[in-house]
Design an enzyme around this catalytic site. Structure first.
Site, mmCIF file in Angstrom:
data_model
loop_
_atom_site.group_PDB
_atom_site.id
_atom_site.type_symbol
_atom_site.label_atom_id
_atom_site.label_comp_id
_atom_site.label_asym_id
_atom_site.label_seq_id
_atom_site.Cartn_x
_atom_site.Cartn_y
_atom_site.Cartn_z
ATOM 1 N N SER A 1 0.790 -1.136 0.049
ATOM 2 C CA SER A 1 -0.205 -0.087 0.346
ATOM 3 C C SER A 1 1.154 1.320 -0.069
ATOM 4 C CB SER A 1 -0.956 -0.381 1.498
ATOM 5 O OG SER A 1 0.008 -0.265 1.971
ATOM 6 N N GLU B 1 -7.556 -1.916 -6.623
ATOM 7 C CA GLU B 1 -6.496 -0.848 -7.346
ATOM 8 C C GLU B 1 -5.326 -1.687 -7.693
ATOM 9 O OE1 GLU B 1 -6.663 3.536 -5.392
ATOM 10 O OE2 GLU B 1 -6.036 1.870 -4.170
ATOM 11 N N ASN C 1 -6.049 5.958 -1.019
ATOM 12 C CA ASN C 1 -5.770 6.508 0.020
ATOM 13 C C ASN C 1 -5.283 7.994 0.104
ATOM 14 O OD1 ASN C 1 -6.480 3.978 2.166
ATOM 15 N ND2 ASN C 1 -4.379 3.190 1.287
ATOM 16 N N HIS D 1 -4.009 -3.848 -5.443
ATOM 17 C CA HIS D 1 -3.659 -3.480 -4.079
ATOM 18 C C HIS D 1 -5.546 -3.563 -3.510
ATOM 19 C CE1 HIS D 1 -3.933 0.159 -0.837
ATOM 20 N NE2 HIS D 1 -3.579 -0.446 -0.919
HETATM 21 P P1 NAI Z 1 -0.091 -8.877 8.561
HETATM 22 O O1 NAI Z 1 1.334 -7.895 9.148
HETATM 23 O O2 NAI Z 1 -0.983 -8.703 9.058
HETATM 24 O O3 NAI Z 1 0.605 -10.338 7.002
HETATM 25 C C1 NAI Z 1 1.950 -10.290 7.153
HETATM 26 C C2 NAI Z 1 2.046 -11.692 6.872
HETATM 27 O O4 NAI Z 1 3.342 -11.549 6.056
HETATM 28 C C3 NAI Z 1 2.482 -12.285 8.719
HETATM 29 O O5 NAI Z 1 1.665 -13.432 8.955
HETATM 30 C C4 NAI Z 1 3.922 -12.546 8.306
HETATM 31 O O6 NAI Z 1 3.675 -13.427 8.750
HETATM 32 C C5 NAI Z 1 4.098 -12.834 7.074
HETATM 33 N N1 NAI Z 1 5.449 -12.418 6.387
HETATM 34 C C6 NAI Z 1 6.447 -12.284 6.688
HETATM 35 N N2 NAI Z 1 7.760 -11.939 5.340
HETATM 36 C C7 NAI Z 1 7.564 -13.679 5.273
HETATM 37 C C8 NAI Z 1 7.623 -13.631 3.948
HETATM 38 N N3 NAI Z 1 9.090 -14.148 3.207
HETATM 39 N N4 NAI Z 1 7.288 -15.292 3.467
HETATM 40 C C9 NAI Z 1 6.063 -15.286 3.426
HETATM 41 N N5 NAI Z 1 5.441 -14.786 4.739
HETATM 42 C C10 NAI Z 1 6.401 -13.701 5.096
HETATM 43 O O7 NAI Z 1 0.092 -8.057 6.903
HETATM 44 P P2 NAI Z 1 -1.189 -6.998 6.580
HETATM 45 O O8 NAI Z 1 -1.911 -5.941 7.160
HETATM 46 O O9 NAI Z 1 -2.165 -8.615 6.006
HETATM 47 O O10 NAI Z 1 0.024 -6.274 5.493
HETATM 48 C C11 NAI Z 1 0.406 -7.392 4.360
HETATM 49 C C12 NAI Z 1 0.304 -6.265 2.775
HETATM 50 O O11 NAI Z 1 -0.353 -5.898 2.417
HETATM 51 C C13 NAI Z 1 1.341 -4.969 3.049
HETATM 52 O O12 NAI Z 1 2.251 -4.872 1.901
HETATM 53 C C14 NAI Z 1 0.561 -4.204 3.599
HETATM 54 O O13 NAI Z 1 1.270 -3.014 2.947
HETATM 55 C C15 NAI Z 1 -0.637 -4.671 2.163
HETATM 56 N N6 NAI Z 1 -2.093 -4.017 2.318
HETATM 57 C C16 NAI Z 1 -2.836 -3.676 3.233
HETATM 58 C C17 NAI Z 1 -3.785 -3.286 4.060
HETATM 59 C C18 NAI Z 1 -4.137 -3.658 5.672
HETATM 60 O O14 NAI Z 1 -5.941 -2.664 5.836
HETATM 61 N N7 NAI Z 1 -3.796 -3.806 6.277
HETATM 62 C C19 NAI Z 1 -5.020 -2.812 2.667
HETATM 63 C C20 NAI Z 1 -3.903 -3.074 1.744
HETATM 64 C C21 NAI Z 1 -2.354 -3.675 1.842
#
Ligand code: NAI
Length: 684
Positions: free
Chosen positions: A443, A476, A514, A464
């Site tokens: 994001s 997106e 956003n 996105h």
């Molecule tokens: P999160 O922290 O809930 O989940 C991330 C997951 O990735 C964790 O389960 C972690 O164990 C895993 N992980 C980390 N490194 C890894 C790797 N090398 N290989 C495999 N798994 C790995 O994060 P979230 O909130 O789901 O965000 C994920 C992505 O989505 C980010 O790039 C964030 O910017 C984007 N995003 C988040 C939104 C939100 O509201 N949380 C909305 C839109 C996009």
């Protein structure tokens, strides 16, 4: 109406009594023929359209068909069957594109009156008329079917019946309100019309909209033939349902309906359902007066700004769907890396949409939790144990990424750290099969940076998604400087295949949604910091027409995330030198919103605890407008920066990505309407 053409040659099947078969050779949207048993078959199959709609030409031609049946020599035609030649629709409603021309009440009344005459003719035909329904039978299509003597629908998955009119700011205007009450009784008929829900065939049969069900579309013709020969006629609602049309029950029902509707929408924003309840309450037991009143009350809604804007929203959603190429890439298997908040829910959503999804994470526990959440989603969204079991089988825990090589689309949703994402994509490029889409859900990171280690950096796209994935219809599709057109096309195909709306955006901070939402949230923080109560700020936003107040929304999203976005876009309210701004302070205190039990609000049982203060309406209106101003400004700047293709795409993105008051037609459209109104006022 043109008179039916009477053939004198013997190219069509002749009737037993005469040598002059009745044909209508000039029809374009319908075909018509009378078979050797005297059954007239009228099949709608609009040229050049994937769906059937009741446009002007289709309606005129139906008029010719009805006249041909009426004028046929006695006994020549035993009955008329209306059906469709399309794969997915009987008739999916009126042709919304033609609504544009109906800009005055007089024009609408003219068209409605002519169509009503036709439908009344069908209702009064002396021979049985049968509607044989496969696919979508909605709005005007259902109103037409209700004027038939007998309705048969197949049980296929794609068959749905309903009255979606309220979603367009109107209600059924072809006497469907009256006929629905007569066949289904007030509770079922009004619920269908007030909610706009699409009903499965079994539900439609239970209510009385349908008289008979057959297993598949292939059984429709035979069943329709039998219904004609047996002169079947629907009996309508049972006596006890009709009794509820009488007073005092009708008045009590209307009161309940008004309260239920008011709990969902405001009358000042969405008047159509309230007018429908008025119509029912006044005339529910008098079909003749109700028919007349329906037209009188329907017409002003149809020309209203609200309905025009809601029709615009519908067109905008169609516009977004059209961005996807019609054929080529057919995604079936998705691999998602990162099973956190986003990744887990993205994988589950893909499965709900019929795909196979594999889910990878470094942390097995995260995958387990994601599977648990997915199961709940499947139970909510899918019908029956078989469908849920099959979905569970399609969602594969894949901690080692064994499925990557089989996937059509690979989505990365891991931690928001550039070096970690870069490393992952460098490996992914080697493992993924050629032609598979490589996408990131980032994001805030630049697509160009993430793509750096790739040999083919034109392959990376952004997908996105928004949180919660199951609720927000927009995705997106981010195009980096080097992203190839073809990859964007494939990504859009994928987004439409999972029943979401793709919006192509330029790779830039905050993308569109956003970027536009953040200044609005920061304005709310500023107002709060200046002493406005949080409840008042939220009420002001609701008064404007937002689906949720910004204080509650920030608590839901997480104040840490909001603060980060505010800082990244350089929007967070400035600290005064002595203390941090209120958002930063709450984050420091660990009050991150719903997830920690406290943010701007204290959260109990998943709900914010509010003070029940009442505020002056005019004051809320003023505050709501002040709150929204930065959002409108930023929408204009995003357009000037070409973040998306044009103003319609800005409006579409903001409506479907933030829930921006749909009845206002989008931020740019709203601002333009305001300017037009001011200019008109000045000129007057
Ligand atoms: P999160 O922290 O809930 O989940 C991330 C997951 O990735 C964790 O389960 C972690 O164990 C895993 N992980 C980390 N490194 C890894 C790797 N090398 N290989 C495999 N798994 C790995 O994060 P979230 O909130 O789901 O965000 C994920 C992505 O989505 C980010 O790039 C964030 O910017 C984007 N995003 C988040 C939104 C939100 O509201 N949380 C909305 C839109 C996009």
């Amino acid at each position: 109406m043109r008179p039916p053409h009477i053939h004198t040659d013997n190219t069509s099947l002749p009737s037993k009594k005469q040598n002059m078969p009745i044909t209508l050779p000039d029809l374009q949207d319908w075909t018509f023929n009378v078979d050797f048993e005297g059954i007239a078959w009228a099949v709608i199959d609009r040229k050049g359209e994937s769906m059937n709609a009741l446009g002007r030409r289709a309606t005129e031609e139906l008029g010719e068909i009805v006249k041909a049946v009426e004028d046929a020599p006695a006994g020549e035609i035993k009955g008329l069957v209306l059906m469709s030649g399309k794969e997915s629709s009987f008739i999916a409603g009126a042709d919304i594109r033609e609504f544009q021309d109906f800009d005055t009440e007089d024009k609408i009344k003219d068209v409605v009156t002519q169509t009503l005459e036709l439908i009344d003719h069908i209702d009064k035909l002396p021979v049985p008329v049968v509607a044989a329904i496969h696919g979508y039978c909605l709005g005007g299509g259902l109103e037409l079917a209700l004027a038939c003597d007998w309705r048969i629908a197949d049980r296929e998955e794609g068959t749905r019946l309903g009255f979606p009119e309220v979603k367009l700011g109107i209600f059924p205007g072809l006497n469907g309100t009256v006929r629905a009450l007569q066949v289904a009784g007030p509770v079922d008929a009004m619920t269908a019309m007030l909610t706009g829900k699409m009903l499965r065939p079994t539900a439609a049969k239970a209510m009385g909209f349908v008289d008979q069900l057959v297993p598949t579309r292939h059984n429709l013709r035979w069943a329709a033939r039998k219904a004609v020969l047996q002169k079947r006629r629907s009996k309508g609602a049972p006596w006890w349902k009709k009794l509820m049309l009488k007073q005092p029950v009708r008045g009590m029902l209307a009161k309940q309906m008004r309260a239920k509707t008011a709990a969902k929408v405001r009358e000042e924003h969405y008047p159509a359902p309230f007018r429908l309840i008025d119509l029912f309450e006044r005339y529910g037991d008098d079909p003749v007066r109700m028919k007349r009143a329906e037209t009188e009350m329907f017409t002003p809604l149809m020309v209203s700004e609200t309905s025009r804007n809601l029709r615009r929203v519908f067109r905008l959603s169609e516009m977004l769907k059209d961005a996807a190429p019609k054929d080529g890439f057919k995604p079936r298997k998705v691999h998602v890396i990162g099973a956190g908040t986003m990744g887990g829910d993205i994988a589950a959503w893909c499965v709900v949409s019929g795909m196979q999804a594999s889910l990878q994470d470094l942390d097995q526990d995260q995958i387990k939790k994601a599977l648990g959440r997915a199961k709940k989603l499947f139970k909510r969204r899918l019908r029956g144990k078989t469908a849920v079991d099959s979905a569970l089988a399609r969602l594969i825990a894949d901690p080692e990424g064994k499925q990557i090589k089989h996937a059509d689309v690979v989505i990365e949703a891991i931690v928001e750290k550039l070096d970690v994402k870069q490393k992952l994509f460098a490996e992914l490029e080697k493992k993924a099969r050629p032609g598979a889409v490589l996408a990131t859900n980032t994001s805030s990171l630049k697509l160009e940076d993430i793509a750096k280690p790739l040999e083919d950096s034109g392959r990376l796209v952004g997908l996105h998604f928004f949180n919660p994935v199951a609720q927000l219809p927009l995705v997106e599709v981010v195009s980096g400087e080097r992203t190839r057109e073809e990859e964007i096309g494939k990504a859009c195909r994928f987004v439409t295949a999972i029943n979401k709306l793709p919006l192509i955006v330029k790779s830039c901070p905050g993308f569109l949604v956003n970027r536009v939402l953040a200044p609005y949230m920061m304005e709310a923080v500023r107002l709060y910091q200046e002493g406005q109560p949080r409840e008042k700020i939220d009420q002001a936003a609701l008064k404007f027409g937002m689906p949720m107040g910004p204080m509650e929304l920030m608590d839901m999203v997480g104040l840490d995330i909001c603060n980060k976005v505010g800082e990244e876009l350089d929007l967070a309210p400035k600290s005064d030198g002595k203390a941090d701004n209120v958002l930063a302070t709450l984050v420091k205190q660990g009050k991150l919103g719903k997830k920690t039990g406290e943010g701007f609000y204290v959260w109990v049982d998943g709900k914010p605890k509010r003070d029940e203060a009442q505020y002056d309406d005019a004051e809320l209106e003023r505050l709501g407008r002040e709150l929204i101003e930065p959002l409108l400004d930023e929408a204009e700047r995003a357009l000037a920066d070409h973040v998306v293709e044009d103003a319609d795409h800005v409006d579409a993105g903001v409506i479907f990505g933030t829930g921006f008051a749909p009845f206002r037609g989008g931020p740019l459209h709203y601002r333009q309407s305001e300017k037009n109104a001011q200019a008109e006022k000045a000129a007057a």
